[in-house]
Design an enzyme around this catalytic site. Sequence first.
Site, short mmCIF file in Angstrom:
data_model
loop_
_atom_site.label_atom_id
_atom_site.label_comp_id
_atom_site.label_asym_id
_atom_site.label_seq_id
_atom_site.Cartn_x
_atom_site.Cartn_y
_atom_site.Cartn_z
N GLY A 104 12.31 -21.63 14.74
CA GLY A 104 11.41 -22.75 14.55
C GLY A 104 10.89 -22.84 13.14
N ASP A 146 3.07 -10.25 16.17
CA ASP A 146 4.18 -10.77 16.98
C ASP A 146 5.18 -9.66 17.27
OD1 ASP A 146 5.47 -12.73 18.45
OD2 ASP A 146 6.61 -13.49 16.75
#
Length: 405
Positions: A70, A191
């Site tokens: 993304g 993350d």
Amino acid sequence: MSLMLCWGIRKRKLIMLKEKFFEQNGGLMLQQRLSSTEKGPFETTKIFTAKELEVATNNYHESRVIGEGGYGIVYKGILPNNKVVAIKKSKFGAQIVPTEQIEQFINEVILLMQINHRNVVRLLGCCLETEVPLLVYEFITNGTLFQHIHNKGNEAYTSLSWELRLKIATETAGALAYLHYETNTPIVHRDIKTMNILLDENFIAKVSDFGTSRLIPIDEDQLSTLVQGTVGYLDPEYLQTSQLTEKSDVYSFGVVLGELLTGQKAFSFDKSNNVSQVLAMSLLSLKDDDQFNKFIDDDILNDGNMEVIKEVANLTKRCLRIKGDDRPTMKEVAMELEGLRAMSKHPWMNVDHLDTEESQHLLGAKLPINPYSGYDLECGSSGATTAMYDSMQTQPILNPFDDGR
């Protein structure tokens, strides 16, 4: 003659545009910081020119694409000395960025360039002559932990033994403890997932993708920011409060431990039955050994020391506690895993009597860097081959169909 004149004008415009981008992206500031800092970790650090990276990627040819997410695209680059690197190029165009944010970005790049830990993917440099900065990382060759756990039957990936899984978990925990405690400005990855743990040719773990990382000012306990992360790995306390702490990484690492134990994905969705499964919740619901044994990956049931596996399962559940204050620190997790790994090799050893200094060797040496404050910019990602660089995406937390990467 007119063609030569047009070519000269075009070339001059291109040079001026590169100079504009370089200054706009903080290039002069970075040059000044690097020149005023003792060499040390910066010996191998480089500010690349746009031309150098164009040549390294064969002008960003599609055959050099090794991952796409993304956030952007990652290319395999080959430098003139034949060194292979990973080059991250953002999909998004440049925006007008306030001066203070440029300074924050440069500060973060400098700090990340100083990280020199065997279990952290190394940032080698950047290019600031392009519309959006390009980040250059070391190239890791053997895929992601996600691929080796979940792509069973694919000859490209190795079925991991329990001994290897425990080693990878220990190395990853040591790297995170290093980022949390051994840098003057604590770094929270934010993350952590199996897609962001790369493996080299010797199956040494390398923590990657600092695209969503945040540097926490040393005079603040928490950093309030927009919630980002990946479904299945997100700390529920962080999700509820938007308060980021080191314990958010601990929770995500607990999910990684769960994947290593069970071979199941952090989040899965069965479209045919419209049923989703969150691995963390499934692990916390286990009540006894029988339920636990049914949940363990068949590949390690007969391969590992069940007592050690159960201890790792208990550690996993402690990492997954809802309240961050009830979770262990990453330093405690790293030391416990190191002890369990030693006990797994020598079952007669008493883990409580392990040499503390020996257990701490994974945490690395403290970096001689100055503390900075107020960081709120994203830095780069890194990776290895094909799908492993897909980890660079900052995934929306409201996407229920995410595959856990």
